[in-house]
Design a protein around this motif. Structure first.
Motif, mmCIF file in Angstrom:
data_model
loop_
_atom_site.group_PDB
_atom_site.id
_atom_site.type_symbol
_atom_site.label_atom_id
_atom_site.label_comp_id
_atom_site.label_asym_id
_atom_site.label_seq_id
_atom_site.Cartn_x
_atom_site.Cartn_y
_atom_site.Cartn_z
ATOM 1 N N THR A 238 1.809 4.655 1.122
ATOM 2 C CA THR A 238 1.557 5.452 2.318
ATOM 3 C C THR A 238 2.127 6.859 2.145
ATOM 4 O O THR A 238 2.870 7.141 1.201
ATOM 5 C CB THR A 238 2.220 4.802 3.545
ATOM 6 O OG1 THR A 238 3.652 4.827 3.360
ATOM 7 C CG2 THR A 238 1.757 3.358 3.714
ATOM 8 N N ARG B 110 0.838 -1.194 0.000
ATOM 9 C CA ARG B 110 0.000 0.000 0.000
ATOM 10 C C ARG B 110 0.876 1.249 0.000
ATOM 11 O O ARG B 110 1.871 1.329 0.709
ATOM 12 C CB ARG B 110 -0.887 -0.018 1.253
ATOM 13 C CG ARG B 110 -1.863 1.144 1.341
ATOM 14 C CD ARG B 110 -2.796 0.940 2.515
ATOM 15 N NE ARG B 110 -2.073 0.956 3.775
ATOM 16 C CZ ARG B 110 -1.842 2.064 4.489
ATOM 17 N NH1 ARG B 110 -2.265 3.234 4.041
ATOM 18 N NH2 ARG B 110 -1.197 2.000 5.635
ATOM 19 N N GLY C 13 6.376 9.794 7.493
ATOM 20 C CA GLY C 13 4.920 9.863 7.556
ATOM 21 C C GLY C 13 4.447 11.258 7.924
ATOM 22 O O GLY C 13 3.473 11.780 7.351
#
Length: 417
Positions: free
Chosen positions: A5, A3, A277
């Motif tokens: 991110t 996935r 992140g």
């Protein structure tokens, strides 16, 4: 497929930043510009390492490059004189404009210095002193050298910097690469490289926070309003994504803090991933290379192929025409083949394949050949345009200001190839 991110996207943004500046230095700059940059690195290293070592030396170098970048930037008056589209501030004399410039320059340098001092424990006063001594030596440098000076000094100092960043991002789990297993990729990075890499990443977040603090407008909106550009939908989506992240960062209290990787353990993958992140929530880069994660190894290898090819041409020119003055045609120079489908030994792609294998990265020579061929038609054309625009404009603004030449050159990248 893993996935995608925010950390993954931010990691690619960071890689693209290093990769583009490496291309500028190794391919885009002419011999004089490269010499200017090397002189800056040489003088800073000489001044710092005679008194400092280890972490302290790396932090001081980083700060000096930043201070030089700010101090060597184009002034408001120079900008208004060089670009008729930039209006001169009303009712301000030259002395007043200079005073305003000095205020903002001092503010930027203080902002960066205080955060870096607190983050690393290394005092910035020595960096300020050394930069003050050196500033006069580099006033006449090309705008291609002065723009993004800090990043361009980083890629100039560390060979294959973008490949090193790519490997580090994989080993840290930021980039979920499956073809080149992280267990096989080298994690033997020098301490100096890791320190400077971390400082460069933090620098991006500090500059971003500075922009948010002064509520500096986002340039992507300008390009979205220009209907005559006929942008592709992919480019519009990229600009809208940049704009959305900008407004999120400036509006949401949860994004008001400054994520800093130097406060984390670079050997702890979860902490590195957490940093990227946080980066991904705040900022998106308009990338020079818009390909997928899987395309990055081939594009990094293609850049190495081109750099090696240029080196071979330079060597051949010195060898074959040692006593000749003036221009030499590339077609007259004898250099190794880039690729040979029958016997690829002693070719440039075979050499680059071997160099990449030293990092634990595997790639076929024919992939390198095809990627290099594509790169010459796309990225390198845009790079040449960027360098020309920067030189012609003669302007080198400091980091908080958008690199207009960069966006102008790469905004149509989706239409090539």
């Amino acid at each position: 497929m893993a996935r995608i991110t925010k950390a993954h996207k931010a990691g690619l943004d960071f890689l693209d930043l290093v990769f583009f500046n490496e291309l500028v230095v190794n391919v885009g700059m002419d011999a004089e510009e490269r010499s200017q940059l090397e002189k800056i690195v040489q003088r800073v290293t000489q001044m710092v390492e005679c008194r400092h070592s280890g972490l302290q030396a790396d932090v001081i170098k980083h700060l000096i490059y930043y201070i030089l970048e700010v101090r060597l930037a184009t002034s408001t008056e120079e900008l208004s004189q060089s670009n008729p589209h930039v209006p001169r501030p009303p009712n301000l004399s030259s002395a007043q404009m200079e005073a305003v410039d000095n205020f903002w320059n001092d503010y930027q340098m203080a902002y960066m210095s205080v955060i870096t001092e607190k983050n690393t424990g290394v005092l910035a006063n020595h960096a300020l002193q050394i930069a003050e001594v050196l500033i006069g030596e580099f006033v006449g440098c090309s705008p291609l050298v002065r723009r993004d000076l800090l990043t361009r000094c980083f890629v100039s100092e560390f060979t294959d910097a973008s490949v090193g960043v790519y490997c580090w991002l994989i080993v840290s789990g930021v980039l979920p690469v499956t073809k080149n297993n992280p267990d096989r990729i080298t994690d033997e990075f020098t301490e100096s490289f890791l320190i400077r890499l971390a400082l460069l990443a933090d620098y991006q977040m500090i500059v971003h926070a500075f922009n948010m603090m002064i509520s500096k407008d986002d340039a992507s909106a300008t390009y979205l309003r220009m209907r005559n550009l006929n942008l592709t939908e992919d480019t519009v989506d990229r600009l809208l994504d940049i704009q959305r992240h900008f407004h999120d960062a400036i509006s949401k209290k949860s994004l008001a803090s400054i994520p800093l990787i130097c406060r984390r353990s670079l050997e702890n993958p979860s902490q590195v991933q957490e940093f990227f992140g946080e980066w991904g929530k705040r900022k998106v880069r308009f990338r020079a290379h818009t390909g997928t994660l899987g395309s990055w190894l081939s594009i990094l290898g293609a850049a190495m192929v081109h750099r090696q090819l240029m080196g071979e041409y330079a060597l051949a020119a010195r060898t074959q025409y040692a006593n000749r003055l003036g221009a030499v045609k590339l077609s007259d120079l004898k250099v190794p083949a880039i690729f040979n489908a029958c016997d690829n030994q002693h070719t440039i792609t075979e050499l680059v394949k071997g160099r990449l294998s030293e990092y634990g990265l595997r790639i076929n020579p024919d992939t390198l050949y095809r990627s290099h061929s594509t790169m010459r038609k796309t990225t390198l054309r845009l790079l040449a345009l960027y360098c020309k625009l920067t030189r012609d404009l003669g302007v080198a603004m400091s980091a908080p200001y958008e690199d207009v030449s960069y966006v102008n050159a790469f905004v149509h990248s989706d239409k090539l190839g």
